[in-house]
Design an enzyme around this catalytic site. Sequence first.
Site, PDB file in Angstrom:
ATOM      1  N   LYS A  19       0.854  -1.194   0.000  1.00  0.00           N
ATOM      2  CA  LYS A  19       0.000   0.000   0.000  1.00  0.00           C
ATOM      3  C   LYS A  19       0.890   1.245   0.000  1.00  0.00           C
ATOM      4  CE  LYS A  19      -1.863   3.369   2.706  1.00  0.00           C
ATOM      5  NZ  LYS A  19      -1.931   4.290   1.649  1.00  0.00           N
ATOM      6  N   GLU A  45      10.364   2.560  10.422  1.00  0.00           N
ATOM      7  CA  GLU A  45      11.301   3.668  10.177  1.00  0.00           C
ATOM      8  C   GLU A  45      10.477   4.941  10.285  1.00  0.00           C
ATOM      9  OE1 GLU A  45      14.397   3.579  10.012  1.00  0.00           O
ATOM     10  OE2 GLU A  45      14.773   1.465   9.623  1.00  0.00           O
ATOM     11  N   CYS A  75      13.130  12.304   6.047  1.00  0.00           N
ATOM     12  CA  CYS A  75      13.237  11.878   7.448  1.00  0.00           C
ATOM     13  C   CYS A  75      14.605  12.258   7.993  1.00  0.00           C
ATOM     14  CB  CYS A  75      13.001  10.385   7.566  1.00  0.00           C
ATOM     15  SG  CYS A  75      13.966   9.454   6.395  1.00  0.00           S
ATOM     16  N   GLU A  97       9.294  17.195  15.020  1.00  0.00           N
ATOM     17  CA  GLU A  97       9.534  17.109  13.578  1.00  0.00           C
ATOM     18  C   GLU A  97       8.545  18.015  12.837  1.00  0.00           C
ATOM     19  OE1 GLU A  97       8.469  13.513  11.413  1.00  0.00           O
ATOM     20  OE2 GLU A  97      10.452  13.550  10.494  1.00  0.00           O
TER      21      GLU A  97
HETATM   22  P1  NDP Z   1       2.231   8.808   7.499  1.00  0.00           P
HETATM   23  O1  NDP Z   1       2.596   8.034   8.716  1.00  0.00           O
HETATM   24  O2  NDP Z   1       1.071   9.699   7.571  1.00  0.00           O
HETATM   25  O3  NDP Z   1       1.927   7.813   6.275  1.00  0.00           O
HETATM   26  C1  NDP Z   1       2.816   6.799   5.894  1.00  0.00           C
HETATM   27  C2  NDP Z   1       2.039   5.672   5.256  1.00  0.00           C
HETATM   28  O4  NDP Z   1       1.186   5.073   6.234  1.00  0.00           O
HETATM   29  C3  NDP Z   1       1.115   6.124   4.137  1.00  0.00           C
HETATM   30  O5  NDP Z   1       1.046   5.105   3.166  1.00  0.00           O
HETATM   31  C4  NDP Z   1      -0.221   6.285   4.846  1.00  0.00           C
HETATM   32  O6  NDP Z   1      -1.342   6.184   4.003  1.00  0.00           O
HETATM   33  C5  NDP Z   1      -0.162   5.098   5.797  1.00  0.00           C
HETATM   34  N1  NDP Z   1      -1.028   5.211   6.971  1.00  0.00           N
HETATM   35  C6  NDP Z   1      -1.571   6.330   7.515  1.00  0.00           C
HETATM   36  N2  NDP Z   1      -2.305   6.002   8.607  1.00  0.00           N
HETATM   37  C7  NDP Z   1      -2.224   4.656   8.748  1.00  0.00           C
HETATM   38  C8  NDP Z   1      -2.743   3.728   9.689  1.00  0.00           C
HETATM   39  N3  NDP Z   1      -3.494   4.123  10.711  1.00  0.00           N
HETATM   40  N4  NDP Z   1      -2.456   2.419   9.557  1.00  0.00           N
HETATM   41  C9  NDP Z   1      -1.666   1.993   8.531  1.00  0.00           C
HETATM   42  N5  NDP Z   1      -1.144   2.829   7.596  1.00  0.00           N
HETATM   43  C10 NDP Z   1      -1.399   4.147   7.711  1.00  0.00           C
HETATM   44  O7  NDP Z   1       3.551   9.550   7.060  1.00  0.00           O
HETATM   45  P2  NDP Z   1       3.765  10.480   5.800  1.00  0.00           P
HETATM   46  O8  NDP Z   1       3.365   9.783   4.554  1.00  0.00           O
HETATM   47  O9  NDP Z   1       3.171  11.787   6.094  1.00  0.00           O
HETATM   48  O10 NDP Z   1       5.364  10.579   5.755  1.00  0.00           O
HETATM   49  C11 NDP Z   1       6.047  11.461   6.532  1.00  0.00           C
HETATM   50  C12 NDP Z   1       6.651  10.797   7.755  1.00  0.00           C
HETATM   51  O11 NDP Z   1       7.440   9.680   7.369  1.00  0.00           O
HETATM   52  C13 NDP Z   1       7.593  11.703   8.499  1.00  0.00           C
HETATM   53  O12 NDP Z   1       7.361  11.614   9.873  1.00  0.00           O
HETATM   54  C14 NDP Z   1       8.971  11.162   8.158  1.00  0.00           C
HETATM   55  O13 NDP Z   1       9.953  11.439   9.091  1.00  0.00           O
HETATM   56  C15 NDP Z   1       8.700   9.721   8.025  1.00  0.00           C
HETATM   57  N6  NDP Z   1       9.705   9.100   7.178  1.00  0.00           N
HETATM   58  C16 NDP Z   1      10.641   8.318   7.783  1.00  0.00           C
HETATM   59  C17 NDP Z   1      11.657   7.753   7.054  1.00  0.00           C
HETATM   60  C18 NDP Z   1      12.643   6.857   7.726  1.00  0.00           C
HETATM   61  O14 NDP Z   1      13.242   6.054   7.039  1.00  0.00           O
HETATM   62  N7  NDP Z   1      12.862   6.963   9.024  1.00  0.00           N
HETATM   63  C19 NDP Z   1      11.779   7.977   5.607  1.00  0.00           C
HETATM   64  C20 NDP Z   1      10.743   8.812   5.068  1.00  0.00           C
HETATM   65  C21 NDP Z   1       9.741   9.347   5.849  1.00  0.00           C
HETATM   66  P3  NDP Z   1      -1.976   7.519   3.323  1.00  0.00           P
HETATM   67  O15 NDP Z   1      -0.912   8.104   2.479  1.00  0.00           O
HETATM   68  O16 NDP Z   1      -3.098   6.963   2.553  1.00  0.00           O
HETATM   69  O17 NDP Z   1      -2.376   8.403   4.447  1.00  0.00           O
END
Ligand code: NDP
Length: 495
Positions: free
Chosen positions: A175, A250, A284, A385
């Site tokens: 997903k 992550e 991130c 963040e």
């Molecule tokens: P989110 O946590 O909002 O979303 C990440 C993914 O999870 C998306 O596919 C999202 O779907 C999905 N999701 C959202 N809610 C749920 C749930 N309740 N259960 C299961 N899946 C869910 O993060 P962002 O996309 O906004 O990304 C930004 C964040 O990611 C930042 O905090 C960043 O630091 C972190 N990040 C970390 C990295 C690392 O390697 N440490 C690398 C890159 C980013 P949908 O898009 O449909 O909402």
Amino acid sequence: MGQDYQNYIAGEWCDADSGERFDNINPADHDDLVGTFPSSGAAEVDRAVEAARGAFDHWRLVPAPERGEIMKRAGDIMTAHKEELAQLETREMGKVLDETRGDVQEGIDTAYFAFGEAPRMAGKTIPSEMPNKFNMTTLMPIGVVGVITPWNFPLAIPTWKIFPALTSGNTVVFKPASDTPATATRFVEILLEAGVPPHAINLVHGGGSSVGRAIVAHPDIQAISFTGSSDVGREINRQAGGQLKRVSLELGGKNAQIVMDDADLDLALEGVLWGAFGTTGQRCTATSRLILHEKIHAEFLAELNKQTAALKLGNGLDEATQVGPVINAPARDGIHRYVEIGQGEGAHLEVGGGPATGGSLDKGHFYQPTIFSGVKPGMRIHDEEIFGPVLAVIKVATLDEAIDTLNATEYGLSAAIYTRDINAAFRAIRDIQTGITYVNGPTIGAECHLPFGGCKSTGNGHREGGDGAYEFFTELKTVYIDYSGTLQRAQIDNR
Ligand code: NDP
């Protein structure tokens, strides 16, 4: 007119059962509809998992080197389509073409790493304490893996997870983020073209609270690999942990760059400009804090302000653009709320501080690269963040103070120190509490064959990248082969 994209479930491209769709719009240009995507839910996830379970029985028995060759073909196809993939990524995610080309290259490198790693998926032989007995370990795939990814690396992050998952013999339900589903769809097309069996990879588009939650809750998914926000990561950990699933998380970061008074200041300045405002601060590993030694603070900040104010914002498809848009309007508003919080906390706004508007910028979600000075640990703009182009500058007097300040957050992903003093560099390497530490380089810029991940609230101890990723996606089996022809009881008959 955007393309109507579909899910890929059980070997077929298909719509959501409900027939509902969501739009994917270029964040730099609200007139540019990249495509529409099916709004799926738990029923589609059920079918995807069933298909992946069925495919597992066959895929796990394909010799690992043969699986690796399929990943290599995927890398070759991505190489042939590198520019097309980069253009698509920039269109749906916004970052500049130079960066999306790098994102695609990271995916290619990860494919070739998988090709190299596949024949090396070895266990060990371990001597027995009994005579005429042979002991060894082998690596087994886990089963069906759920992959949930964010929007900021639309290709690289899915490849970090899906290449090692498939190479290890697992099957996948994927997903992608709702903001970047088009690149994810192209990636699945490439995997199929390379020879991944149809049911072994399944793609389900839709929201986190529908598709994401259904993946996490599904009893036949044995492992979840998630990259995203800390809040969602915690929720996934609670839910999946209750079912004793393996989970790799992550999560967020609040990464800092230290500049000591003996540093090459031009190099350090280049580093922070790239680390803080590359990908519009939406990495991130982005540099969101700059810790300056007091002796160089004024001089460094003055030059940084000047160069930051000169950065050229625009559509990432324009090669002259240095900083693209932020991902969507709620993100831009959230960034601005933090800027208001920073002002309310008494930090000094040096540069930026508001949405960037005028001309073509009015068509997208742009935010001015922003710098605050006078920031201190305990302020929300220091601790939390922001995930946007906002840099908090902190003044320190000593290396110890710099390291303590760097560590004064709940996160522990990435850090950088600029110094010419080898002793200071090694003390920083030892004492900084992050999973990744750079010396004389910015906080961003992972290489796919090295471990990637963080400590503290950035994750749960797993690493992506390198051979460590293969540990997450495999089970270790311990095998005892007794060829003595007698019952041999360890710890009893030989003592
Ligand atoms: P989110 O946590 O909002 O979303 C990440 C993914 O999870 C998306 O596919 C999202 O779907 C999905 N999701 C959202 N809610 C749920 C749930 N309740 N259960 C299961 N899946 C869910 O993060 P962002 O996309 O906004 O990304 C930004 C964040 O990611 C930042 O905090 C960043 O630091 C972190 N990040 C970390 C990295 C690392 O390697 N440490 C690398 C890159 C980013 P949908 O898009 O449909 O909402």
